[in-house]
Structures are given as C-alpha cells and as structure tokens.
Design a protein around this motif. Sequence first.
Motif, PDB file in Angstrom:
ATOM      1  N   GLY A  91       0.835  -1.193   0.000  1.00 27.22           N
ATOM      2  CA  GLY A  91       0.000   0.000   0.000  1.00 27.22           C
ATOM      3  C   GLY A  91       0.869   1.242   0.000  1.00 27.22           C
ATOM      4  N   TYR A  92       0.234   2.372  -0.206  1.00 26.18           N
ATOM      5  CA  TYR A  92       0.953   3.643  -0.332  1.00 26.18           C
ATOM      6  C   TYR A  92       0.458   4.615   0.743  1.00 26.18           C
ATOM      7  N   HIS A  93       0.622   4.198   1.987  1.00 24.19           N
ATOM      8  CA  HIS A  93       0.108   4.954   3.126  1.00 24.19           C
ATOM      9  C   HIS A  93       1.253   5.423   3.999  1.00 24.19           C
ATOM     10  N   GLY A  94       1.123   6.626   4.527  1.00 24.57           N
ATOM     11  CA  GLY A  94       2.111   7.159   5.443  1.00 24.57           C
ATOM     12  C   GLY A  94       2.116   8.671   5.397  1.00 24.57           C
ATOM     13  N   VAL A  95       2.704   9.250   6.402  1.00 24.89           N
ATOM     14  CA  VAL A  95       2.783  10.703   6.498  1.00 24.89           C
ATOM     15  C   VAL A  95       3.828  11.252   5.520  1.00 24.89           C
ATOM     16  N   LEU A  96       4.898  10.497   5.329  1.00 22.07           N
ATOM     17  CA  LEU A  96       5.976  10.956   4.446  1.00 22.07           C
ATOM     18  C   LEU A  96       5.621  10.760   2.978  1.00 22.07           C
ATOM     19  N   GLU A  97       6.000  11.723   2.161  1.00 19.33           N
ATOM     20  CA  GLU A  97       5.734  11.631   0.722  1.00 19.33           C
ATOM     21  C   GLU A  97       6.417  10.405   0.114  1.00 19.33           C
ATOM     22  N   SER A  98       7.590  10.039   0.629  1.00 20.77           N
ATOM     23  CA  SER A  98       8.300   8.871   0.096  1.00 20.77           C
ATOM     24  C   SER A  98       7.493   7.585   0.301  1.00 20.77           C
ATOM     25  N   GLU A  99       6.734   7.494   1.386  1.00 23.85           N
ATOM     26  CA  GLU A  99       5.893   6.311   1.625  1.00 23.85           C
ATOM     27  C   GLU A  99       4.770   6.224   0.595  1.00 23.85           C
ATOM     28  N   LYS A 100       4.265   7.384   0.209  1.00 24.21           N
ATOM     29  CA  LYS A 100       3.180   7.426  -0.762  1.00 24.21           C
ATOM     30  C   LYS A 100       3.686   7.128  -2.181  1.00 24.21           C
ATOM     31  N   GLN A 101       4.968   7.350  -2.422  1.00 26.62           N
ATOM     32  CA  GLN A 101       5.541   7.123  -3.748  1.00 26.62           C
ATOM     33  C   GLN A 101       6.024   5.692  -3.942  1.00 26.62           C
ATOM     34  N   THR A 102       6.756   5.157  -2.957  1.00 26.28           N
ATOM     35  CA  THR A 102       7.380   3.843  -3.143  1.00 26.28           C
ATOM     36  C   THR A 102       6.541   2.695  -2.613  1.00 26.28           C
ATOM     37  N   GLY A 103       5.653   2.959  -1.675  1.00 27.59           N
ATOM     38  CA  GLY A 103       4.829   1.895  -1.109  1.00 27.59           C
ATOM     39  C   GLY A 103       5.615   0.997  -0.168  1.00 27.59           C
ATOM     40  N   GLN A 104       4.881   0.176   0.543  1.00 27.82           N
ATOM     41  CA  GLN A 104       5.476  -0.760   1.490  1.00 27.82           C
ATOM     42  C   GLN A 104       4.437  -1.799   1.882  1.00 27.82           C
ATOM     43  N   PRO A 105       4.883  -2.907   2.471  1.00 27.39           N
ATOM     44  CA  PRO A 105       3.923  -3.952   2.840  1.00 27.39           C
ATOM     45  C   PRO A 105       3.085  -3.561   4.068  1.00 27.39           C
TER      46      PRO A 105
ATOM     47  N   ASP B  46      -2.712   8.932   5.299  1.00 29.20           N
ATOM     48  CA  ASP B  46      -1.557   9.268   6.132  1.00 29.20           C
ATOM     49  C   ASP B  46      -1.358   8.269   7.268  1.00 29.20           C
ATOM     50  N   LEU B  47      -2.423   7.914   7.962  1.00 32.91           N
ATOM     51  CA  LEU B  47      -2.309   7.152   9.205  1.00 32.91           C
ATOM     52  C   LEU B  47      -2.777   5.703   9.069  1.00 32.91           C
ATOM     53  N   ILE B  48      -2.042   4.794   9.724  1.00 36.06           N
ATOM     54  CA  ILE B  48      -2.502   3.403   9.737  1.00 36.06           C
ATOM     55  C   ILE B  48      -3.761   3.268  10.592  1.00 36.06           C
ATOM     56  N   GLU B  49      -3.970   4.187  11.509  1.00 37.29           N
ATOM     57  CA  GLU B  49      -5.212   4.175  12.285  1.00 37.29           C
ATOM     58  C   GLU B  49      -6.423   4.369  11.362  1.00 37.29           C
ATOM     59  N   THR B  50      -6.289   5.262  10.400  1.00 41.44           N
ATOM     60  CA  THR B  50      -7.370   5.494   9.444  1.00 41.44           C
ATOM     61  C   THR B  50      -7.545   4.295   8.527  1.00 41.44           C
ATOM     62  N   LEU B  51      -6.451   3.713   8.094  1.00 35.94           N
ATOM     63  CA  LEU B  51      -6.526   2.525   7.250  1.00 35.94           C
ATOM     64  C   LEU B  51      -7.206   1.380   7.994  1.00 35.94           C
ATOM     65  N   ALA B  52      -6.859   1.172   9.256  1.00 31.60           N
ATOM     66  CA  ALA B  52      -7.494   0.123  10.057  1.00 31.60           C
ATOM     67  C   ALA B  52      -8.993   0.374  10.195  1.00 31.60           C
ATOM     68  N   GLU B  53      -9.362   1.609  10.448  1.00 32.27           N
ATOM     69  CA  GLU B  53     -10.783   1.963  10.564  1.00 32.27           C
ATOM     70  C   GLU B  53     -11.517   1.694   9.247  1.00 32.27           C
ATOM     71  N   ASN B  54     -10.904   2.049   8.118  1.00 35.82           N
ATOM     72  CA  ASN B  54     -11.518   1.792   6.812  1.00 35.82           C
ATOM     73  C   ASN B  54     -11.666   0.298   6.551  1.00 35.82           C
ATOM     74  N   LEU B  55     -10.671  -0.475   6.932  1.00 38.62           N
ATOM     75  CA  LEU B  55     -10.754  -1.931   6.777  1.00 38.62           C
ATOM     76  C   LEU B  55     -11.923  -2.494   7.584  1.00 38.62           C
TER      77      LEU B  55
ATOM     78  N   ALA C 271       7.887   0.474   8.439  1.00 38.12           N
ATOM     79  CA  ALA C 271       7.684   1.892   8.726  1.00 38.12           C
ATOM     80  C   ALA C 271       9.035   2.609   8.778  1.00 38.12           C
ATOM     81  N   PRO C 272       9.094   3.848   8.323  1.00 39.23           N
ATOM     82  CA  PRO C 272      10.368   4.580   8.299  1.00 39.23           C
ATOM     83  C   PRO C 272      10.738   5.113   9.687  1.00 39.23           C
ATOM     84  N   ILE C 273      11.227   4.207  10.506  1.00 38.83           N
ATOM     85  CA  ILE C 273      11.656   4.552  11.867  1.00 38.83           C
ATOM     86  C   ILE C 273      13.178   4.418  11.898  1.00 38.83           C
ATOM     87  N   PRO C 274      13.892   5.416  12.389  1.00 35.20           N
ATOM     88  CA  PRO C 274      15.355   5.398  12.294  1.00 35.20           C
ATOM     89  C   PRO C 274      16.075   4.534  13.336  1.00 35.20           C
TER      90      PRO C 274
END
Length: 138
Positions: free
Chosen positions: A32-46, A89-98, A120-123
């Motif tokens: 999916g292409y969810h996240g606050v960062l623009e890079s998350e929306k562009q590259t996607g992640q599992p 932006d938020l996985i909380e919103t995605l979970a609610e939509n699911l 998730a992009p956590i350093p």
Amino acid sequence: MALASPQRRQDATADRFARADRITLTGVGSVGYHGVLESEKQTGQPFIVDATLYLDLSKAAATDDVAQTVNYAEVAETIREVITGDSLDLIETLAENLAATMLDRYPLDAVELTLHKPKAPIPVAFADVSVTIFREAQ
C-alpha cells in the motif's frame, strides 16, 4: 439511573465476544501507499492484516453450506482492495476503513483487526508497528 462507565461497557463487550464463534485470517498482506511521508506514498510498502471475524457459525456448520458463512477468500480480497486503495496518512485510518468495509460487506457481529506496518520509516531498529481495533456491527 447511572450510566455504565466506558470501562464497564468495554468489559461487557469483551465478555460477550470472549466465547463467540469466529473466523481468523492472519498475515493477509499487500503493498500500500500509506504514510505521512511523501516517500511512503511514492514507493509503497507492505501492510499485513490479522483479522478476527465474529459471526454465528452454527447454520453453516449444520448445512455445510458456504453461503451460510463468510467466505474468507473474499475477505482476503477485500483486505487487499482496501490496502491498495486510496493513499492515507495514518494506519489508524486505514485500520478503521478496513473494519468499516468488512462490517459493511459481510454479515458480521464484530471484527477485530491488527494492521501491521513492518517497514515503517523509523530510524531505530524495530520488528513491527501495528494498531489493533475492535468494531461491532451497528
């Protein structure tokens, strides 16, 4: 007359579903292409979902008829459809939509789901980020 506290209502709900019939799907995933960062929306992640579907299974068991239950293959497709849908932006919103989509499409009494975002992009080193929600049919 005093209203029940939120904790008492939550405890009553937990008691009611503690021994309820359920179907559980674990590890249903898609990119999916969810996240606050623009890079998350562009590259996607599992994104990976564990879902517990609460419904009465007695009629399905008595008739041996898939039409009397929820087809878990269809539920898995629904999960994939929502994950690959509109960017959020938020996985909380995605979970609610699911949860809302599952309650809308299937004859469920309730759904509990955990949505994992393991990349998730956590350093700092981590194994997983997840949210868990429980929603009842209205």
